[in-house]
Design an enzyme around this catalytic site. Structure first.
Site, PDB file in Angstrom:
ATOM      1  N   GLU A   1      16.422   1.432  26.526  1.00 55.91           N
ATOM      2  CA  GLU A   1      17.391   0.841  25.613  1.00 55.91           C
ATOM      3  C   GLU A   1      16.747   0.097  24.446  1.00 55.91           C
ATOM      4  OE1 GLU A   1      19.633   1.730  29.304  1.00 55.91           O
ATOM      5  OE2 GLU A   1      17.695   0.766  28.893  1.00 55.91           O
TER       6      GLU A   1
ATOM      7  N   HIS B   1      25.810  -4.731  37.389  1.00 55.56           N
ATOM      8  CA  HIS B   1      26.550  -3.776  36.574  1.00 55.56           C
ATOM      9  C   HIS B   1      27.984  -4.236  36.318  1.00 55.56           C
ATOM     10  CE1 HIS B   1      23.256  -1.445  38.276  1.00 55.56           C
ATOM     11  NE2 HIS B   1      23.444  -0.534  37.340  1.00 55.56           N
TER      12      HIS B   1
END
Length: 328
Positions: free
Chosen positions: A60, A129
């Site tokens: 990322e 998450h």
């Protein structure tokens, strides 16, 4: 009007803007060959090709840096994060480069880029998450933060962000809403960023929310109606800039305010709303401003504990009755 899924509304927004402007491109993990982790980008590789729909490595920080550099050199990237939880890794590029470049360059270098992806809890995904990040990014000058609750708003706001915004936009979706159906017009439309929307008019209490917690707010309003309580429900749509004036005008009428959000309570979006309304509208309040947030703890994996951690209709109705000073 036709009924399409939330993911389709997002896809239409990207497709329409990519057809209009060849500078727009999409990049992220699994956006191309796999058609997107949540199938938001389904079919886009076939139409636009591998130079404009780009699969990235699981890195990322790296691909965000590439996109930020591209934006500063005249392109208009859309970066998809598989979840905003993974965007903690490129925070340096978002915070220290994208959001600050216009100021640091004396207005010479803008960064027209849209960062988008799933945000918040989405079932049994565990603590790493399941974080809602609106308040994190809303705290950064130079960023705009959008968090829509339905496909109609999502399409109009995403098109606005891609086409007109010259500075970075944080676009937060919900994995649990990608399959939701919504009426979306055939004709092209845009929605101005920074304008809240009154989804339900009412006279007794104002309920403010955004993203998937709007479902809780609207369902609570339905339950309250059965007991003679008329709730006005406002969807923020955009967290930064915050349209607190629409909330204030509602509170002038209802004299009560309840905020429902998925953020942790400390330094949350509801904290900023509460400050603004008590500062500008204290004389209109007939009860303390109340809020319902997620529990001040990491999200549990166990479904029963996850349910306890997230705002729900029952607790929202209870809090509204408390500000109404009723024991019904």
């Amino acid at each position: 009007m036709r009924s399409i899924a939330f993911r389709e509304a997002l896809r239409e927004a990207m497709n329409e803007e990519m057809r209009r402007d060849e500078r727009v491109f999409l990049m992220g993990e699994e956006v191309a060959e796999y058609n997107g982790a949540y199938k938001v980008s389904q079919g886009m590789l076939a139409e636009f090709g591998a130079k404009r729909v780009i699969d990235t490595p699981i890195a990322e920080l790296g691909f965000t840096a590439v996109a930020v550099g591209a934006a500063q050199n005249g392109l208009r990237p859309i970066v998809e994060f598989m979840t905003w939880n993974f965007a903690v890794l490129p925070m340096d590029q978002i915070l220290n480069t994208a959001s600050k470049m216009l100021a640091m360059s004396g207005g010479q270098v803008s960064c027209p880029i849209v960062f988008r992806g799933g945000n918040g809890s989405a079932g049994q995904l565990g603590a790493q998450h399941s974080t809602a990040f609106e308040s994190y990014y809303a705290n950064i000058p130079g960023l705009k933060v959008i968090s829509p609750s339905n496909g109609y708003d999502a399409k109009g706001l995403l098109k606005q962000a891609i086409r007109y915004e010259e500075d970075p936009v944080i676009f937060m979706e919900s994995e649990l809403m990608y399959g939701d159906k919504c009426d979306v017009p055939e004709e092209e439309y845009y929605i101005e960023i920074g304008k809240a929307d009154i989804k339900r008019a009412g006279r007794d209490v104002t309920i403010v929310s955004y993203n998937k917690m709007m479902k809780v707010a609207l369902a609570a309003a339905e339950e309250l109606k059965k007991e003679g309580i008329s709730a006005e429900v406002i969807d923020l749509r955009t967290v930064r800039p915050l349209d607190w004036r629409t909330i204030l005008e509602s509170v002038k009428k209802t004299n009560r305010l309840v905020i429902v959000e998925e953020q942790w309570p400390f330094a949350s979006v509801s904290s900023e709303i509460t400050y603004r309304i008590q500062k500008e509208g204290f004389d209109y309040l007939d009860a303390p401003i109340r809020r319902i947030t997620s529990a001040d703890a990491p999200m549990h994996y166990a479904p029963n504990l996850a349910a306890l951690a997230i705002p729900d209709v029952e607790r929202t109705v209870k809090v509204v009755k408390e500000v109404m000073y009723t024991k019904k």
